[in-house]
Design an enzyme around this catalytic site. Structure first.
Site, short mmCIF file in Angstrom:
data_model
loop_
_atom_site.label_atom_id
_atom_site.label_comp_id
_atom_site.label_asym_id
_atom_site.label_seq_id
_atom_site.Cartn_x
_atom_site.Cartn_y
_atom_site.Cartn_z
N ASP A 163 0.81 -1.21 0.00
CA ASP A 163 0.00 0.00 0.00
C ASP A 163 0.85 1.28 0.00
O ASP A 163 0.71 2.11 0.88
CB ASP A 163 -0.91 -0.07 1.25
CG ASP A 163 -1.87 1.09 1.36
OD1 ASP A 163 -2.32 1.59 0.32
OD2 ASP A 163 -2.17 1.49 2.49
N GLU A 403 3.29 -7.92 6.97
CA GLU A 403 2.03 -8.38 6.42
C GLU A 403 2.14 -9.37 5.29
O GLU A 403 1.62 -9.14 4.19
CB GLU A 403 1.18 -7.19 5.96
CG GLU A 403 0.57 -6.49 7.12
CD GLU A 403 -0.74 -5.80 6.82
OE1 GLU A 403 -1.18 -5.77 5.65
OE2 GLU A 403 -1.32 -5.28 7.76
N TYR A 474 -6.62 -3.12 12.58
CA TYR A 474 -7.50 -2.01 12.22
C TYR A 474 -8.94 -2.34 12.58
O TYR A 474 -9.86 -2.00 11.83
CB TYR A 474 -7.36 -1.70 10.72
CG TYR A 474 -5.98 -1.19 10.34
CD1 TYR A 474 -5.71 0.17 10.36
CD2 TYR A 474 -4.96 -2.07 10.01
CE1 TYR A 474 -4.44 0.65 10.02
CE2 TYR A 474 -3.69 -1.60 9.68
CZ TYR A 474 -3.44 -0.25 9.69
OH TYR A 474 -2.19 0.23 9.36
N GLU A 510 0.91 -1.42 13.87
CA GLU A 510 0.12 -0.47 13.07
C GLU A 510 -1.28 -0.42 13.64
O GLU A 510 -1.88 -1.46 13.91
CB GLU A 510 0.00 -0.94 11.61
CG GLU A 510 1.24 -0.77 10.79
CD GLU A 510 1.03 -1.23 9.34
OE1 GLU A 510 -0.12 -1.27 8.86
OE2 GLU A 510 2.04 -1.57 8.71
N TRP A 555 -0.12 4.05 12.77
CA TRP A 555 -0.02 4.10 11.32
C TRP A 555 -0.79 5.32 10.86
O TRP A 555 -1.99 5.35 11.00
CB TRP A 555 -0.60 2.84 10.68
CG TRP A 555 -0.24 2.75 9.22
CD1 TRP A 555 -1.07 2.99 8.16
CD2 TRP A 555 1.03 2.43 8.68
NE1 TRP A 555 -0.37 2.82 6.99
CE2 TRP A 555 0.91 2.49 7.28
CE3 TRP A 555 2.27 2.11 9.24
CZ2 TRP A 555 1.99 2.24 6.42
CZ3 TRP A 555 3.33 1.87 8.39
CH2 TRP A 555 3.18 1.93 6.99
N LYS A 575 -3.89 8.01 6.60
CA LYS A 575 -3.82 7.63 8.02
C LYS A 575 -2.77 8.43 8.80
O LYS A 575 -2.54 8.16 9.98
CB LYS A 575 -3.57 6.13 8.17
CG LYS A 575 -4.75 5.30 7.65
CD LYS A 575 -4.73 3.88 8.11
CE LYS A 575 -5.86 3.10 7.49
NZ LYS A 575 -5.71 2.87 6.03
C1 GCB Z 1 -1.32 -2.34 6.64
C2 GCB Z 1 -0.06 -2.27 5.88
C3 GCB Z 1 0.26 -0.84 5.50
C4 GCB Z 1 -1.00 -0.16 4.97
C5 GCB Z 1 -2.02 -0.14 6.08
C6 GCB Z 1 -3.35 0.52 5.66
O1 GCB Z 1 -1.54 -3.21 7.43
O2 GCB Z 1 1.03 -2.84 6.55
O3 GCB Z 1 1.27 -0.84 4.54
O4 GCB Z 1 -0.73 1.13 4.51
O5 GCB Z 1 -2.30 -1.46 6.45
O6 GCB Z 1 -3.48 1.72 5.81
O7 GCB Z 1 -4.20 -0.18 5.18
#
Ligand code: GCB
Length: 601
Positions: A163, A403, A474, A510, A555, A575
């Site tokens: 991402d 990840e 998340y 994160e 994050w 984010k």
């Molecule tokens: C994650 C990834 C990161 C993404 C983030 C997101 O888990 O490790 O690279 O940017 O989620 O914002 O979805």
């Protein structure tokens, strides 16, 4: 691997600047002999990604050629001369004066060519062909075309398994430098604490088969001492003990000046200087110990990312980001998702930030297409990263991947119903790869803990092989959307489950929400500044109640560029607690108040 330096025995010049450049979308350059010199179509800045420097080439992730000319600095003739590329993304092939020097795969780690005997006094032509293409057998991988279990739920453009925008080009400086014929080729510094004493062990490697002696001196904080040993078989081991040593820590990042000399009949044949922080880092039970005391990491995941330069080294941005992290009360960050510039780590040493240093192995998947090559590359990158960064006191942990898509689809289905963990939930190929990677990291550096950052929760069988569990979560964003408390309730249950299975320290590596600056809502709703502030503060408070959660990395520090996808408005991940141009959102103030104490002082 030693960073080039200028001192009484060595000299270095920076070849960065404006280079000649040509995109090669039709891949004709090799056939037309561009490696011996080509007619440039553009002028390009080095270091910087190419994507944001021109009007129409943002999404071009193919071949391109760089060319520069240089004269050898005065006095260099007759010495050993090397050219070092600090980072070229993704694959570089290099020629000097028409002669091929070699190639290097992997976008974030340095590589060196010995050009002694090939470099002329004047009019040298250095040419680099950069291949930025995405492919399943590259690390990180791309062009998976939405294969289930191997990519994001929606395919983004460009098609990455990760991402962030796949910027490419010569993104860090290109250096030319000298080494004496009998040179110190590597130093490994390990520190220990013995009561009030600091013990500094230096292992030296050198290129020479003549009788030489190695001498080290260590200075600083009122101490001055040293020792000398004979070099045998190209190596020497030296130890200096510092009584009442000042230890390196985030509160007081004390550094000593190490000077290493190679001596021939008493005269200095080569020398090298290095800052040394005396500290230990260890895992004991489910605690992380810095200098024998429990420590908690507060900080961020980040990206090397800024308008115009892309992933190019921008010293002022390094200063700014440390200022922001310090202002927030952070003491740590992860080099998500690739090793950052050496300049970034030098600053971490000086400013007292604890760094989780991560390889470029993001978004790995474990289907056959290219698995063997990806495994080989991952191992190469672990070697190169540790070789490059092992002497930084700030680097307290190696992260072998971020990840990976490890769990079987069947395991995920059961897990997300009610946290049922089926037998052997991870793909066996993944387990084998990560065991080998963790073993390799420990073999190369037994002094630092190893982590793996995963989003598979308790399904991540490879947590078995690492010292610290890294969890990206998340809940309350991608799942339980709009319901922060519900999400955190699940998270609470999940981390207890993970901790039972893997009773080790755990880091929230994160957590965060996309947040459009200036978008407000009461009650808080997704994408508003209030939602981000509530989500982050509540998750931080949850972390604070769990003694085994030894780290909270939000994050992200700043918004950053991604590919285009329905979940990435305008091609950005929002984010950040700061915007891409480094302005605070509401959450920055709220988290600062928590991390620095309620009054935010
Ligand atoms: C994650 C990834 C990161 C993404 C983030 C997101 O888990 O490790 O690279 O940017 O989620 O914002 O979805």
């Amino acid at each position: 691997m030693l960073y080039p330096q200028s001192n009484a025995c060595r000299q270095m010049a920076d070849l960065s600047g404006f280079w000649e450049f040509r995109f090669d979308p039709d891949e004709v350059g090799a056939g037309q002999g561009w490696s011996a010199g080509f007619d440039p179509a553009e002028i390009i800045a080095v270091p910087a990604s190419w994507n944001d420097q021109f009007a129409d080439w943002r999404d071009y992730i193919g071949l391109a050629w760089y060319q520069t000319t240089f004269d050898l600095p005065w006095g260099w003739r007759g010495q050993k001369i090397l050219v070092r590329f600090n980072a070229v993304s993704y694959l570089a092939e290099v020629w000097l004066n028409g002669e091929r020097l070699g190639e290097h795969e992997g976008g974030h780690l340095p590589f060196v060519f010995d050009v002694t005997g090939r470099v002329k006094d004047a009019g040298n032509v250095l040419i680099v062909r950069v291949d930025g293409k995405l492919a399943p057998d590259r690390v990180p991988p791309g062009e998976l075309k939405g294969r289930p279990g191997a990519a994001f739920p929606t395919v983004s453009y460009p098609d990455t398994t990760y991402d962030f925008f796949p910027f490419c080009g010569i993104e860090r400086p290109v250096l030319i430098y000298t080494e004496p014929q009998a040179a110190i080729t590597d130093l490994t510094v390990v520190t220990e604490i013995d009561g009030a004493d600091g013990v500094v062990r230096v292992r030296l490697a050198c290129a020479a088969d003549e009788p030489l002696a190695a001498r080290v001196t260590l200075d600083g904080h009122g101490f001055s001492g040293g020792t000398e040993e004979a070099v045998e078989g190209g190596a020497a081991a030296l130890t200096v003990t510092v009584p009442d040593a000042l230890l390196w820590s985030p509160d007081a990042p004390s550094l000593y000046d190490l000077r290493v000399e190679l001596r021939r009949d008493g005269a200095v044949a080569d020398c090298y200087t290095l800052p040394v922080g005396i500290r230990t880092i260890a895992v004991e039970g489910d605690r992380l110990l810095l200098n024998g005391e429990p420590v908690k990491l507060l900080g961020f995941g980040r990206h090397e990312d800024f308008p115009v330069v892309g992933k190019g080294l921008l010293p002022a941005l390094i200063v700014k980001d440390y200022a922001l992290m310090h202002w927030m009360g952070a003491n740590s960050f992860r080099t998500s998702h690739y090793p950052y510039s050496e300049q970034m780590l030098d600053m971490a040493d000086r400013l007292g930030f604890m760094v989780i240093d991560e390889t470029p192995a993001v978004g790995l998947f474990f289907f056959e297409d290219g698995l063997e090559k990806r495994d080989r590359l991952c191992q190469q990158m672990i070697r190169e990263m540790i070789d490059r960064d092992k002497n930084h006191p700030s680097v307290i942990m190696w992260s072998i991947a971020n990840e990976p898509h490890t769990a079987s689809l069947e395991a995920r289905e059961a897990y997300y119903r009610d946290f049922t963990v089926i037998d052997h939930p991870s793909r066996p190929e993944a387990v084998a790869s990560f065991k080998a990677m963790a073993d390799l990291a420990r073999d190369l550096d037994p002094t630092r803990p190893v982590t793996l950052i995963s989003h598979e929760g308790a399904l991540e069988e490879s947590f078995e092989f690492v010292d610290v569990v890294g969890l990206n979560r998340y809940f309350g964003w991608y799942t339980q959307s709009g319901q922060i408390d519900l999400g955190l309730g699940y998270l609470d249950r999940e981390i207890e489950l993970i901790h039972t299975l893997y009773p080790k320290p755990l880091i929230f590596a994160e957590f965060g929400t996309d947040t459009i600056p200036g978008h407000h809502a009461q009650p808080p709703e997704m994408f508003s500044e209030e939602y981000q502030a509530e989500f982050l503060t509540k998750q931080i408070k949850l972390a604070d109640t769990k003694p085994f959660v030894v780290g909270q990395h939000i994050w992200n520090l700043c918004d950053f560029k991604t590919g285009q996808a329905v979940h990435r408005m305008g091609g950005y991940n929002y984010k950040g607690v700061f915007t891409r141009d480094r302005r605070p959102k509401l959450a920055a103030h709220r988290v600062r108040a928590l991390w620095r104490g309620e009054d935010g002082s």
